[in-house]
Write an enzyme that holds these catalytic residues in place. Sequence first.
Site, PDB file in Angstrom:
ATOM      1  N   ARG A  26       0.825  -1.210   0.000  1.00  0.00           N
ATOM      2  CA  ARG A  26       0.000   0.000   0.000  1.00  0.00           C
ATOM      3  C   ARG A  26       0.853   1.250   0.000  1.00  0.00           C
ATOM      4  O   ARG A  26       1.996   1.247   0.402  1.00  0.00           O
ATOM      5  CB  ARG A  26      -0.857   0.052   1.259  1.00  0.00           C
ATOM      6  CG  ARG A  26      -1.928  -0.997   1.339  1.00  0.00           C
ATOM      7  CD  ARG A  26      -2.853  -0.636   2.502  1.00  0.00           C
ATOM      8  NE  ARG A  26      -3.553  -1.817   2.992  1.00  0.00           N
ATOM      9  CZ  ARG A  26      -3.281  -2.415   4.130  1.00  0.00           C
ATOM     10  NH1 ARG A  26      -2.316  -1.962   4.904  1.00  0.00           N
ATOM     11  NH2 ARG A  26      -3.953  -3.476   4.513  1.00  0.00           N
ATOM     12  N   GLY A  41      -4.829   3.225  11.407  1.00  0.00           N
ATOM     13  CA  GLY A  41      -4.792   2.625  10.085  1.00  0.00           C
ATOM     14  C   GLY A  41      -3.905   1.397  10.100  1.00  0.00           C
ATOM     15  O   GLY A  41      -3.090   1.211  11.006  1.00  0.00           O
ATOM     16  N   TYR A  42      -4.049   0.572   9.077  1.00  0.00           N
ATOM     17  CA  TYR A  42      -3.290  -0.675   8.985  1.00  0.00           C
ATOM     18  C   TYR A  42      -2.229  -0.516   7.907  1.00  0.00           C
ATOM     19  O   TYR A  42      -2.542  -0.149   6.779  1.00  0.00           O
ATOM     20  CB  TYR A  42      -4.231  -1.838   8.702  1.00  0.00           C
ATOM     21  CG  TYR A  42      -5.157  -2.039   9.874  1.00  0.00           C
ATOM     22  CD1 TYR A  42      -4.779  -2.861  10.931  1.00  0.00           C
ATOM     23  CD2 TYR A  42      -6.351  -1.335   9.981  1.00  0.00           C
ATOM     24  CE1 TYR A  42      -5.582  -2.989  12.053  1.00  0.00           C
ATOM     25  CE2 TYR A  42      -7.165  -1.462  11.099  1.00  0.00           C
ATOM     26  CZ  TYR A  42      -6.768  -2.295  12.125  1.00  0.00           C
ATOM     27  OH  TYR A  42      -7.560  -2.406  13.242  1.00  0.00           O
ATOM     28  N   ILE A  43      -0.965  -0.766   8.284  1.00  0.00           N
ATOM     29  CA  ILE A  43       0.125  -0.482   7.353  1.00  0.00           C
ATOM     30  C   ILE A  43       0.729  -1.740   6.743  1.00  0.00           C
ATOM     31  O   ILE A  43       1.457  -1.662   5.774  1.00  0.00           O
ATOM     32  CB  ILE A  43       1.237   0.362   8.008  1.00  0.00           C
ATOM     33  CG1 ILE A  43       1.811  -0.350   9.236  1.00  0.00           C
ATOM     34  CG2 ILE A  43       0.706   1.747   8.383  1.00  0.00           C
ATOM     35  CD1 ILE A  43       3.071   0.310   9.778  1.00  0.00           C
TER      36      ILE A  43
END
Lengths: 158, 158
Positions: free
Chosen positions: A34, B27-29
């Site tokens: 991401r 948030g998810y990293i």
Amino acid sequence: MALEIEHKFLVKDCWQPQDSGEYMLQGYIADSQRGAGRLSVRVRIVGERAYLNLKSRISSVSRHEYEYLIPLDDARELLKNFAGPLVEKTRYKELHDGKCWEIDVFAGDNAGLIVAELELDSETASFERPDWLGAEVTADDRYLNTSLAVKPYKLWDK
Amino acid sequence: MALEIEHKFLVKDCWQPQDSGEYMLQGYIADSQRGAGRLSVRVRIVGERAYLNLKSRISSVSRHEYEYLIPLDDARELLKNFAGPLVEKTRYKELHDGKCWEIDVFAGDNAGLIVAELELDSETASFERPDWLGAEVTADDRYLNTSLAVKPYKLWDK
């Protein structure tokens, strides 16, 4: 956060360690494609210390890097439960012309591989080459530690 | 490391906050399917504090969880550069019958969703139900914060 600008080289046979170095055991527990680039999450144990490291590639030379000290027991559990194949190496540090070189002598499935790394202030900074320095392999992805975990040196076509 | 045993419930309309709570942005990293289960890597900012959290699912009720305080600037950069969609919520804590309930009131794309969580010592431990407690949704994956980041409450078929 630190922007890490690093060059990587092979090391000639004439190189000899000048001290006992530091043994490191590390593995990758998560990653992501991401956002700004590939982010890898590494756990590293060095003696009685352990680190969680987040590293993202910007180019073959530059990376964003974040590193946090974590409890040794956490690191052991994370490596045991969530890491892929582990990478073992002994790291030696040497000063040459005011620059600190890190020489990684790999062990286990990567035995036989020795790599020298130099961190610089900018992508274009110049430096003096030590006598033992071999070919630059900065742009060769096989030498990434993430790659060495998945396809170790012993499996390479040499 | 901590083994986290958590039950999750909906919250009835009669619930009212008793204080101003704590606003959280997360948030998810990164994540991984390696080893013992899915591992998610979360960055959470709570006021001026920031945390890096590694969580792995063992069952719908039990999880391994590791949490480390990190510099706020690192957290902001990590969320900006490497996270998928962020999840916003305000967390309220309430004591009922000696147990600490966490009530998360979501905002942003998850506005309208209120969830209560209770952490227990074992998967079979009993507890008293507060009047405002709704249906248990522990096993419903849509309510996972990782799921709410990807498919927020506003996109659900309700």
